[in-house]
Design an enzyme around this catalytic site. Structure first.
Site, mmCIF file in Angstrom:
data_model
loop_
_atom_site.group_PDB
_atom_site.id
_atom_site.type_symbol
_atom_site.label_atom_id
_atom_site.label_comp_id
_atom_site.label_asym_id
_atom_site.label_seq_id
_atom_site.Cartn_x
_atom_site.Cartn_y
_atom_site.Cartn_z
ATOM 1 C CG HIS A 18 -2.152 -0.732 1.114
ATOM 2 N ND1 HIS A 18 -3.177 -0.299 0.312
ATOM 3 C CD2 HIS A 18 -2.565 -1.893 1.644
ATOM 4 C CE1 HIS A 18 -4.173 -1.167 0.377
ATOM 5 N NE2 HIS A 18 -3.820 -2.167 1.168
ATOM 6 C CB CYS A 46 -1.343 2.813 -6.171
ATOM 7 S SG CYS A 46 -1.615 3.651 -4.607
ATOM 8 N NE ARG A 90 -1.458 -0.736 -9.813
ATOM 9 C CZ ARG A 90 -2.606 -0.088 -9.957
ATOM 10 N NH1 ARG A 90 -2.633 1.232 -10.000
ATOM 11 N NH2 ARG A 90 -3.735 -0.746 -10.064
#
Lengths: 225, 53
Positions: free
Chosen positions: A124, A193, A202
């Site tokens: 994340h 991301c 990305r």
């Protein structure tokens, strides 16, 4: 009339409170939960490692059979000094939503840690502890250190952060596309991301295995430099 | 809506206030435990992999 106005204002208040609570959940509570879950995963790994003693013979023993990765279970602990001295996260098998709530996820179809191929890991950027918040600060030469309980693996970043589109699956190939690696090797790919709160792109970095040492030799120097 | 709930709670003002707090906490618990975890993956923060989707 009064009833309508009152009901409407109560509804606005309720929706407003809901939104504030949801923001608290996303910004704060997911981080608390990921911190607890990540620490628990590292604990579990270290307990497993303590239960299976390191072979007495120093150096990597190719004869030793490493168990297959189990989906959702811990594989290794990752350290990236550039992201912080205290920065450490477990790497779990798989990249499903549930796995990434507890730590970093290893793309199931990609190579194994320290072996020929591409050990690809996703994490994340924001929420769930923000593990890769500072991803754009990674530079070529930075160390990415992992341990699987028997060996320390020190990877060095060669290229990145490279911005690409979500469909660019070649970046996790055994010889990653666009990485300028020209043949098979022991590679590592990290993805997250971009932009920080979005999902249109990305960010990717590639690294190669620079050094290994048995855990009995202590922590690799890269962790303390 | 809130007035209606208040009127239908039993007891005197203190008991009603206490029950209100319990109700609010219950709602927050359900939101954090069930509703938000369901809603959060619908937002783009989870898309961190390259998978062609």
């Amino acid at each position: 009339m009064r009833l309508v106005v009152r009901t409407f204002s109560e509804l606005c208040l309720t929706v407003g409170t809901l939104i504030v609570l949801f923001v608290v959940y996303v910004l704060y509570w997911t981080g608390v939960q990921a911190g607890i879950a990540g620490a628990a995963q590292i604990d579990t790994l270290q307990r497993e490692w303590a239960a299976t003693p390191v072979p007495a013979a120093p150096g990597p023993s190719p004869a030793r059979v490493r168990p297959p990765y189990v989906p959702g279970r811990g594989i290794a602990v990752m350290y990236v000094p550039r992201l912080g001295r205290e920065w450490k996260w477990p790497v779990l098998e798989g990249t499903g939503t549930g796995v990434l709530k507890k730590g970093l996820g290893h793309y199931a179809a990609t190579g194994r840690l320290g072996e020929t191929g591409n050990f690809a890991v996703a994490g994340h950027r924001r929420t769930y502890g923000d593990p890769f918040k500072d991803f754009p600060r990674l530079r070529p030469g930075d160390a990415v250190v992992l341990t699987d309980g028997t060996t320390w693996f020190t990877y060095r970043i060669d290229r990145g952060p490279h911005r690409t589109v979500p469909g660019d699956v070649a970046v996790v190939d055994p010889v990653p596309g666009k990485s300028r690696f020209d043949g098979p090797g022991r590679y590592l790919t990290l993805t997250t991301c971009d932009p920080e709160w979005g999902s249109s792109h990305r960010l990717v970095v590639w690294a190669h295995l620079d050094a290994t040492q048995p855990v009995t030799d202590g922590r690799p120097q890269a962790l303390d430099s | 809506m809130y007035g209606w709930i208040w009127r239908h709670l039993p007891g005197n003002a203190w008991v009603r206030a206490l029950l209100s707090i319990v109700l609010v906490l219950a709602v927050v618990y359900v939101l954090f435990q069930y509703v938000f975890p369901w809603a959060e993956p619908l937002l783009p923060f989870n898309d961190v992999t390259v998978d062609g989707q």
